[in-house]
Design an enzyme around this catalytic site. Structure first.
Site, PDB file in Angstrom:
ATOM      1  N   LYS A  31      95.073 -45.224 -72.119  1.00 33.63           N
ATOM      2  CA  LYS A  31      93.817 -45.102 -71.355  1.00 33.63           C
ATOM      3  C   LYS A  31      93.925 -44.012 -70.292  1.00 33.63           C
ATOM      4  O   LYS A  31      93.053 -43.170 -70.150  1.00 33.63           O
ATOM      5  CB  LYS A  31      93.517 -46.452 -70.680  1.00 33.63           C
ATOM      6  CG  LYS A  31      92.498 -46.377 -69.572  1.00 33.63           C
ATOM      7  CD  LYS A  31      92.218 -47.734 -68.968  1.00 33.63           C
ATOM      8  CE  LYS A  31      93.076 -48.112 -67.791  1.00 33.63           C
ATOM      9  NZ  LYS A  31      92.758 -47.409 -66.531  1.00 33.63           N
ATOM     10  N   ASN A  32      95.039 -44.042 -69.546  1.00 32.00           N
ATOM     11  CA  ASN A  32      95.149 -43.131 -68.414  1.00 32.00           C
ATOM     12  C   ASN A  32      95.384 -41.680 -68.825  1.00 32.00           C
ATOM     13  O   ASN A  32      95.341 -40.783 -67.984  1.00 32.00           O
ATOM     14  CB  ASN A  32      96.276 -43.590 -67.469  1.00 32.00           C
ATOM     15  CG  ASN A  32      95.884 -44.849 -66.718  1.00 32.00           C
ATOM     16  OD1 ASN A  32      94.730 -45.293 -66.804  1.00 32.00           O
ATOM     17  ND2 ASN A  32      96.836 -45.420 -65.988  1.00 32.00           N
ATOM     18  N   CYS A 127      88.641 -50.850 -54.593  1.00 32.16           N
ATOM     19  CA  CYS A 127      88.792 -51.705 -55.764  1.00 32.16           C
ATOM     20  C   CYS A 127      89.749 -52.813 -55.368  1.00 32.16           C
ATOM     21  O   CYS A 127      90.379 -52.740 -54.317  1.00 32.16           O
ATOM     22  CB  CYS A 127      89.269 -50.900 -56.959  1.00 32.16           C
ATOM     23  SG  CYS A 127      90.979 -50.489 -56.928  1.00 32.16           S
ATOM     24  N   ARG A 132      92.079 -47.190 -52.070  1.00 26.87           N
ATOM     25  CA  ARG A 132      92.108 -46.033 -52.961  1.00 26.87           C
ATOM     26  C   ARG A 132      91.185 -44.890 -52.522  1.00 26.87           C
ATOM     27  O   ARG A 132      90.215 -44.554 -53.192  1.00 26.87           O
ATOM     28  CB  ARG A 132      91.797 -46.462 -54.398  1.00 26.87           C
ATOM     29  CG  ARG A 132      92.852 -47.411 -54.929  1.00 26.87           C
ATOM     30  CD  ARG A 132      92.545 -47.893 -56.295  1.00 26.87           C
ATOM     31  NE  ARG A 132      93.060 -47.017 -57.333  1.00 26.87           N
ATOM     32  CZ  ARG A 132      93.097 -47.377 -58.619  1.00 26.87           C
ATOM     33  NH1 ARG A 132      92.672 -48.529 -59.001  1.00 26.87           N
ATOM     34  NH2 ARG A 132      93.573 -46.546 -59.514  1.00 26.87           N
ATOM     35  N   ASP A 135      90.926 -38.706 -50.403  1.00 28.75           N
ATOM     36  CA  ASP A 135      91.103 -37.608 -49.451  1.00 28.75           C
ATOM     37  C   ASP A 135      91.966 -36.471 -50.019  1.00 28.75           C
ATOM     38  O   ASP A 135      91.711 -35.287 -49.749  1.00 28.75           O
ATOM     39  CB  ASP A 135      91.697 -38.148 -48.142  1.00 28.75           C
ATOM     40  CG  ASP A 135      92.984 -38.921 -48.354  1.00 28.75           C
ATOM     41  OD1 ASP A 135      93.020 -39.795 -49.247  1.00 28.75           O
ATOM     42  OD2 ASP A 135      93.976 -38.651 -47.652  1.00 28.75           O
ATOM     43  N   LEU A 136      92.975 -36.814 -50.818  1.00 30.57           N
ATOM     44  CA  LEU A 136      93.866 -35.761 -51.343  1.00 30.57           C
ATOM     45  C   LEU A 136      93.133 -34.880 -52.360  1.00 30.57           C
ATOM     46  O   LEU A 136      93.357 -33.670 -52.419  1.00 30.57           O
ATOM     47  CB  LEU A 136      95.114 -36.376 -51.977  1.00 30.57           C
ATOM     48  CG  LEU A 136      95.999 -37.180 -51.027  1.00 30.57           C
ATOM     49  CD1 LEU A 136      97.085 -37.936 -51.789  1.00 30.57           C
ATOM     50  CD2 LEU A 136      96.637 -36.270 -49.972  1.00 30.57           C
ATOM     51  N   ASP A 316     101.773 -50.247 -62.516  1.00 31.69           N
ATOM     52  CA  ASP A 316     100.935 -50.913 -63.519  1.00 31.69           C
ATOM     53  C   ASP A 316     101.706 -51.930 -64.365  1.00 31.69           C
ATOM     54  O   ASP A 316     101.105 -52.627 -65.188  1.00 31.69           O
ATOM     55  CB  ASP A 316     100.272 -49.873 -64.435  1.00 31.69           C
ATOM     56  CG  ASP A 316      99.125 -49.152 -63.739  1.00 31.69           C
ATOM     57  OD1 ASP A 316      98.754 -49.555 -62.635  1.00 31.69           O
ATOM     58  OD2 ASP A 316      98.603 -48.173 -64.319  1.00 31.69           O
ATOM     59  N   ARG A 408      89.345 -53.479 -70.152  1.00 30.01           N
ATOM     60  CA  ARG A 408      89.340 -52.105 -69.642  1.00 30.01           C
ATOM     61  C   ARG A 408      90.553 -51.337 -70.128  1.00 30.01           C
ATOM     62  O   ARG A 408      90.530 -50.110 -70.203  1.00 30.01           O
ATOM     63  CB  ARG A 408      89.309 -52.115 -68.101  1.00 30.01           C
ATOM     64  CG  ARG A 408      87.983 -52.586 -67.522  1.00 30.01           C
ATOM     65  CD  ARG A 408      87.923 -52.354 -66.023  1.00 30.01           C
ATOM     66  NE  ARG A 408      88.634 -51.134 -65.700  1.00 30.01           N
ATOM     67  CZ  ARG A 408      89.593 -51.024 -64.775  1.00 30.01           C
ATOM     68  NH1 ARG A 408      89.921 -52.049 -64.044  1.00 30.01           N
ATOM     69  NH2 ARG A 408      90.189 -49.878 -64.582  1.00 30.01           N
TER      70      ARG A 408
HETATM   71  C1  UD1 Z   1      96.350 -43.787 -61.554  1.00 23.84           C
HETATM   72  C2  UD1 Z   1      96.190 -44.721 -62.726  1.00 23.84           C
HETATM   73  C3  UD1 Z   1      96.484 -46.159 -62.309  1.00 23.84           C
HETATM   74  C4  UD1 Z   1      97.852 -46.266 -61.651  1.00 23.84           C
HETATM   75  C5  UD1 Z   1      98.001 -45.240 -60.534  1.00 23.84           C
HETATM   76  C6  UD1 Z   1      99.400 -45.177 -59.948  1.00 23.84           C
HETATM   77  C7  UD1 Z   1      94.504 -43.589 -64.032  1.00 23.84           C
HETATM   78  C8  UD1 Z   1      93.107 -43.578 -64.558  1.00 23.84           C
HETATM   79  N1  UD1 Z   1      94.833 -44.611 -63.204  1.00 23.84           N
HETATM   80  O1  UD1 Z   1      95.372 -44.164 -60.577  1.00 23.84           O
HETATM   81  O2  UD1 Z   1      96.430 -46.989 -63.472  1.00 23.84           O
HETATM   82  O3  UD1 Z   1      98.006 -47.550 -61.098  1.00 23.84           O
HETATM   83  O4  UD1 Z   1      97.685 -43.917 -61.039  1.00 23.84           O
HETATM   84  O5  UD1 Z   1     100.312 -44.907 -60.934  1.00 23.84           O
HETATM   85  O6  UD1 Z   1      95.317 -42.730 -64.366  1.00 23.84           O
HETATM   86  N2  UD1 Z   1      95.766 -42.114 -52.585  1.00 23.84           N
HETATM   87  C9  UD1 Z   1      95.344 -41.648 -51.369  1.00 23.84           C
HETATM   88  N3  UD1 Z   1      94.498 -40.578 -51.343  1.00 23.84           N
HETATM   89  C10 UD1 Z   1      94.070 -39.963 -52.479  1.00 23.84           C
HETATM   90  C11 UD1 Z   1      94.522 -40.448 -53.722  1.00 23.84           C
HETATM   91  C12 UD1 Z   1      95.369 -41.535 -53.743  1.00 23.84           C
HETATM   92  O7  UD1 Z   1      95.702 -42.180 -50.324  1.00 23.84           O
HETATM   93  O8  UD1 Z   1      93.301 -38.992 -52.396  1.00 23.84           O
HETATM   94  C13 UD1 Z   1      96.661 -43.299 -52.634  1.00 23.84           C
HETATM   95  C14 UD1 Z   1      95.986 -44.480 -53.322  1.00 23.84           C
HETATM   96  O9  UD1 Z   1      95.179 -45.206 -52.432  1.00 23.84           O
HETATM   97  C15 UD1 Z   1      97.165 -45.274 -53.821  1.00 23.84           C
HETATM   98  C16 UD1 Z   1      98.184 -44.193 -54.149  1.00 23.84           C
HETATM   99  O10 UD1 Z   1      97.760 -43.017 -53.458  1.00 23.84           O
HETATM  100  O11 UD1 Z   1      97.662 -46.085 -52.802  1.00 23.84           O
HETATM  101  C17 UD1 Z   1      98.308 -43.898 -55.631  1.00 23.84           C
HETATM  102  O12 UD1 Z   1      97.083 -43.471 -56.142  1.00 23.84           O
HETATM  103  P1  UD1 Z   1      96.930 -42.471 -57.355  1.00 23.84           P
HETATM  104  O13 UD1 Z   1      98.256 -41.980 -57.812  1.00 23.84           O
HETATM  105  O14 UD1 Z   1      95.898 -41.456 -56.977  1.00 23.84           O
HETATM  106  O15 UD1 Z   1      96.330 -43.427 -58.473  1.00 23.84           O
HETATM  107  P2  UD1 Z   1      95.056 -43.182 -59.362  1.00 23.84           P
HETATM  108  O16 UD1 Z   1      95.029 -41.792 -59.869  1.00 23.84           O
HETATM  109  O17 UD1 Z   1      93.848 -43.730 -58.690  1.00 23.84           O
END
Ligand code: UD1
Length: 429
Positions: A31-32, A127, A132, A135-136, A316, A408
């Protein structure tokens, strides 16, 4: 009515535990990986076609298809293949009701901004597993010259003409931010360098596709990605990589029931952290180029696990491992460092007799002899899978409600487990 294909409007999974799960299973595409590959179609020139193979049949994939349809694409499904042809004019706005169905819909932001120079998209909400933020992602776009404003729950991002290549350091190797910035950089003017980028296999899959679509993209060491922008991306084709989280879930299902599972069509190199930890706990693990076999030998020993960005232990699989370690000998400690609120399965596992307490971002698990069936609630996708695994090992009947979360990410979950010997059904709520 009972459905075995794990889909439709059913929302309860009923399990009679205590039966070993054994046999072979071919694992679905990830999925990811599928979601960002689909989002990359936005970058193609008019009339170009992207063909994705090994695309899993999942709710989240359907949601991304609906988003792309709204934007003007005509997704065509044939078995596990998905074809997407780029329309003349891609819509740069998507309604909130569509975007809010899935957090990963944020992955259209980077490609849309790069393609159209302007987007207005609803801000994704929080969520259950954490706030989540994005900002990055936004910091990356603004370093590439976009002006970003948040108004009335919408992100308005605007580039003065094209985005510009930039040097971007990510404070944390976010998977989504890395993917979004990579896609934004493909049509930007000049070169983008992302430092401290995420290294997940799904990102390699995306980079491979973009390379085939004509982008000069590569790595400089493990954590730096360099992208040279091009005028237009052409159509291409690629296979979605196997789902390492789904494969891991079935492996754990085998071990937790004292059975033996062989997963096929997997990449064992993507799963080294899980295999090492299972081995440490006493599971016999063997693998070949594209299969893994895991067998229960004796009651597992307690271990320590810390979730980390890849190649560390994946968050995960944290919930599923917690179910497994609940019945190990001695004490285990699981520390969650990726999401701030990913222990909601703890209270449900406790209802099944697990002895777990949470201290800060660690769960301390004192192993019990066995779990007992109970009524529990799936709070999110992986927690739902973890509770089903716990139910498979428990004595008596377990009812997992809100099981629709599982759709999902897992294709035919109930049907697959049933084919491996589980006494499991899906029922209407
Ligand atoms: C993706 C995966 C999800 C997995 C996660 C971590 C998909 C569709 N989903 O989610 O299944 O659990 O990676 O391996 O690929 N964060 C910030 N700011 C940002 C972005 C992220 O603070 O701009 C934080 C998030 O809140 C979280 C952490 O970074 O605590 C990891 O998030 P991230 O690696 O971005 O996960 P996703 O891409 O949302």
């Amino acid at each position: 009515m009972i459905y075995l294909d794990g889909r439709g409007k059913m929302s309860k999974i009923v399990i009679e535990g205590g039966k070993p799960i054994t046999g072979r299973l071919r694992i679905q595409g990830a999925k990811n990986a599928a979601l960002p590959l689909m989002a990359a179609s936005i970058l193609m020139g008019e009339g170009e076609r992207l063909l994705l193979r090994n695309v899993p049949h999942l709710k989240d994939v359907e949601t991304m298809e609906s988003i792309l349809s709204f934007m003007g694409f005509l997704p065509e499904r044939e078995g596990n293949s998905l074809s997407l042809v780029a329309p003349k004019d891609i819509k740069g706005e998507v309604p909130y009701d569509l975007m809010r169905k899935m957090r990963a819909s944020v992955l259209i932001l980077g490609p849309l901004l790069s393609k159209k120079g302007k987007v207005v998209l609803p801000l994704p909400g929080g969520c259950p597993i954490g706030t989540r933020p994005i900002d990055l992602h936004l910091k990356g776009f603004s370093l590439m010259g976009a002006e970003i404003a948040i108004k009335h729950g919408y992100i308005e991002a605007k580039a003065d003409g094209k985005l510009r290549g930039a040097k971007i350091y990510l404070d944390f190797p976010s998977v989504g931010a890395t993917e979004n910035i990579i896609m934004a950089a493909t049509l930007a003017k000049g070169t983008t360098v992302i430092e401290n980028a995420a290294r997940e296999p799904e990102i390699h899959n995306l980079m491979d596709l973009l390379y085939k679509m004509g982008v000069d993209i590569g790595r400089d060491g493990e954590s730096t990605i360099v992208i040279k922008g091009v005028e237009e991306l052409k159509g291409s084709e690629i296979s979605v990589i196997p789902d390492r989280i789904v494969a891991g879930t079935y492996i754990i299902a085998g071990v937790i029931t004292k059975g033996n599972i062989r997963v096929e069509n997997v990449n064992p190199f993507h799963m080294e952290a899980l295999l090492a930890k299972l081995n440490e706990a006493g599971v016999r693990v063997e693998h070949g180029e594209n299969w893994i076999e895991a067998s229960f030998v004796e009651r597992l020993s307690g271990i320590k696990i810390t979730t980390l960005p890849y190649p560390g232990f994946p968050t995960d699989l944290q919930a599923q491992m917690m179910s497994l370690l609940s019945i190990a000998k001695g004490t285990s400690i699981i520390t969650e460092t990726i999401f701030e609120n990913r222990f909601m399965h703890v209270s449900e596992l406790r209802r099944m007799g697990a002895n777990i307490r949470v201290e800060g971002n660690s769960a301390i698990i004192d192993g019990v002899e066995s779990l007992s069936g109970a009524q529990v609630i799936a709070t999110d996708l992986r927690a739902g899978a973890a509770l089903v695994l716990a139910g498979l090992s428990a004595t008596g009947i377990t009812v997992v409600s809100k099981a629709e979360h599982i759709d999902r990410g897992y294709e035919s979950f109930v049907e697959n487990l049933s084919s491996l010997g589980a006494r499991i059904t899906r029922e209407e709520d």
